[in-house]
Design an enzyme around this catalytic site. Structure first.
Site, short mmCIF file in Angstrom:
data_model
loop_
_atom_site.label_atom_id
_atom_site.label_comp_id
_atom_site.label_asym_id
_atom_site.label_seq_id
_atom_site.Cartn_x
_atom_site.Cartn_y
_atom_site.Cartn_z
N LYS A 271 16.98 35.52 -9.68
CA LYS A 271 17.54 35.85 -11.01
C LYS A 271 16.95 37.18 -11.46
O LYS A 271 15.79 37.46 -11.20
CB LYS A 271 17.12 34.79 -12.04
N ARG A 346 21.61 21.01 -8.74
CA ARG A 346 22.52 20.01 -8.17
C ARG A 346 21.99 19.47 -6.84
O ARG A 346 22.29 18.34 -6.47
CB ARG A 346 23.92 20.63 -8.02
N1 BES Z 1 18.80 26.55 -14.39
C1 BES Z 1 20.00 27.27 -14.18
C2 BES Z 1 21.01 27.11 -15.30
C3 BES Z 1 20.63 27.64 -16.67
C4 BES Z 1 21.15 28.84 -17.12
C5 BES Z 1 19.82 26.92 -17.51
C6 BES Z 1 20.84 29.31 -18.37
C7 BES Z 1 19.50 27.39 -18.77
C8 BES Z 1 20.02 28.57 -19.21
C9 BES Z 1 20.67 26.80 -12.88
O1 BES Z 1 19.81 26.38 -11.89
C10 BES Z 1 21.42 27.96 -12.34
O2 BES Z 1 20.80 28.90 -11.96
N2 BES Z 1 22.74 27.85 -12.29
C11 BES Z 1 23.56 28.87 -11.77
C12 BES Z 1 24.57 28.25 -10.85
C13 BES Z 1 25.37 29.23 -10.07
C14 BES Z 1 24.51 29.92 -9.06
C15 BES Z 1 26.50 28.51 -9.40
C16 BES Z 1 24.26 29.56 -12.94
O3 BES Z 1 24.68 28.89 -13.87
O4 BES Z 1 24.34 30.80 -12.91
MN MN Z 2 19.13 27.96 -10.68
#
Ligand code: BES
Ligand code: MN
Ligand code: ZN
Length: 494
Positions: A271, A346
């Site tokens: 990220k 997931r």
């Molecule tokens: N923990 C994140 C989701 C999240 C985003 C929580 C903002 C709190 C605030 C999750 O693990 C994630 O990174 N999701 C990705 C999924 C994507 C790679 C399909 C996302 O939402 O960008």
């Molecule tokens: Mn994530």
């Protein structure tokens, strides 16, 4: 904070601040009555007292023992809900902090206006949750740490007010347990440390906790949890929490599953830091909500058999980290092609969900900070709810949404049409772990659905679990979202 109920005459209440709630339609009566009880200062303030929600008008009573009184607006009488009382009490708490009131009382409206148990519970929740501060890492003592004592005043509803206030206090403390865990520094909540916190809470509040270590997790073939953990320096844990009272209404448990990613860097699909990685210590908020819920169930002795499952790991780009292209064999036996290591939640939830089947559960509810997409869809006041609509889940999801409105932890449904599942088709494995740009919160739920064989409800709390801008009774940081709605739902579970 001590919470008590009193029937002492209002003029005799010796407190630093007396809160007098009034709806818009009730202001002239409140002014007349207030003038009679407290003195002419109320009459002089009458132009300011409108009853609008969010308003607090401070006066200094000439003829009562209370040092200060404040008229709190409740909004339109026709639109009163429990949340009106929660919000009004939150503004009362802000005022209490401003004037550093150690003792605060609130006048519970007569039951003709609103159910006294509900308004009492809501006042306590609003006041306590708005007074919450997380000061673990502050070395300077606070100017004011919140009121020491909160009193609910009633003329004739002693029993309901007491019941509501006890529930409000226990639920609020459970929400604060969840907030504390979310706000904790990530290095103090590695999976093993998090599990130790959970064990401590289990001992304190009398629910059962057993923690699996990495060997047990491997023996159980939880491939998703192990894959996410591969880049980490710290081993994963899998915590099993049990609340099974003798008078439980259900033979087969309700299973609650909480995402316990103790820090989410994204892994190799790293990220960016700003506004993305910087609050990812909150990625275990689903786990925290499960823990807080178990605490409240045990303390309130709710007669429902409930099991909590918490898969925990951080997600990091270590030398052995799982990579895009890896195919992972999951606990259920299905294979997953990893195309983005940041879709880790997931992966670990899938294993917990397929393990949940061994309980032959009545119902499974998972809570997860799962997708950024839900933040865009619903913002930070409302979480998304999705279901496989199997068996009792069809009715339970309605009951859960109704409980969400009563509790203030609001939920709104997203659809689960089968077309969405096509986005997860993989060339090499059974499914892939990302669905692309469209409908990200739904494809995440569709992924989980592959590992579920019972009535199931999924809550995506990514937008609500952690706030960067404060709201009434939810400050910056962890909110404890999920505890109140689950306790409210399970209280009326049958
Ligand atoms: N923990 C994140 C989701 C999240 C985003 C929580 C903002 C709190 C605030 C999750 O693990 C994630 O990174 N999701 C990705 C999924 C994507 C790679 C399909 C996302 O939402 O960008
Ligand atoms: Mn994530
Ligand atoms: Zn995550």
């Amino acid at each position: 904070m001590k919470v008590t109920v009193t029937t002492i005459a209002l003029t005799e209440l010796d407190v630093d601040l007396l809160l007098v709630p009034t709806a818009k339609e009730g202001t002239s009566e409140a002014i007349t009555e207030g003038t009679r009880l407290f003195g002419p200062g109320v009459e002089r303030a009458q132009a300011d007292i409108t009853g609008a929600l969010g308003q607090s008008v401070l006066i200094y009573p000439e003829q009562s023992k209370a040092k200060r009184a404040a008229f709190l607006g409740l909004g339109d009488a026709d639109f009163l809900t429990a949340d009106s009382f929660r919000k009004a009490a939150a503004f009362g708490a802000d005022l209490a902090a401003k004037v550093k009131a150690e003792t605060v009382a609130v006048v519970v409206p007569p039951s003709e206006l609103f159910d006294a148990e509900i308004s009492s519970q809501a006042f306590v929740e609003g006041f306590m949750l708005a007074s919450y501060q997380f000061r673990t890492y502050k070395t300077k003592p606070a100017d004011f740490t919140g009121a020491e004592r909160f009193l609910l005043h009633t003329d004739g509803e002693l029993k309901s007010v007491r019941k509501g206030s006890d529930q409000g206090r226990i639920v609020s403390e459970a929400v604060m347990t969840a907030r504390d865990l979310v706000n904790l520094s990530p290095d103090e909540k590695t999976p093993e440390l998090l599990s130790r916190h959970i064990e401590r809470l289990g001992k304190k509040y009398d629910f059962d906790v057993s923690v699996w270590d990495k060997d047990l997790i491997a023996e159980e073939k939880m491939g998703g949890l192990l894959a996410v953990n591969r880049g980490s320096q710290d081993p994963p844990t899998f915590s099993v929490l049990t609340w099974q009272p003798e008078n439980a209404k259900n033979k087969k448990p309700v299973v609650l599953v909480g995402k316990g990613v103790t820090f989410d860097t994204g892994g190799l699909s790293l990220k960016p830091t700003k506004d993305s990685m910087d609050h990812m210590k909150a990625d275990m908020a689903g786990a925290a909500a499960v823990v807080g819920t178990m605490e409240a169930l045990a303390r309130l002795k709710i007669p429902v058999y409930v099991v909590g499952l918490i898969p925990a790991t951080d997600n990091r780009p270590g030398e052995k980290a799982y990579v895009p292209g890896d195919v992972v064999r999951m606990h259920s036996g299905k294979t997953v092609e990893v195309l983005n290591t940041d879709a880790e939640g997931r992966m670990i939830l899938a294993d917990a969900l397929s393990y949940a089947k061994t309980y032959r559960p009545d119902l499974v509810i998972d809570l997860a900070t799962l997708t950024g997409a839900v933040v865009y869809a619903l913002g930070s006041d409302v979480s998304a709810v999705m279901t496989n609509s199997r068996g009792r889940a069809r009715k339970d999801v309605d009951a859960l949404i109704a409980a969400s409105h009563r509790s203030g932890d609001r939920l709104h449904p997203l659809p689960m049409y089968k077309e969405y599942a096509e986005l997860l088709e993989s060339d090499v494995a059974d499914i892939k772990n990302v669905g692309g740009r469209e409908a990200g919160s739904i494809t995440a739920a569709k992924f989980l659905e592959h590992f579920v064989e019972y009535p199931w409800i999924h809550l995506d709390i990514a937008g609500t679990a952690f706030l960067q801008k404060p709201k009434p009774y939810r400050g910056k940081g962890g909110t404890g979202f999920g505890v109140r709605v689950l306790v409210e739902f399970l209280r009326s579970y049958s």
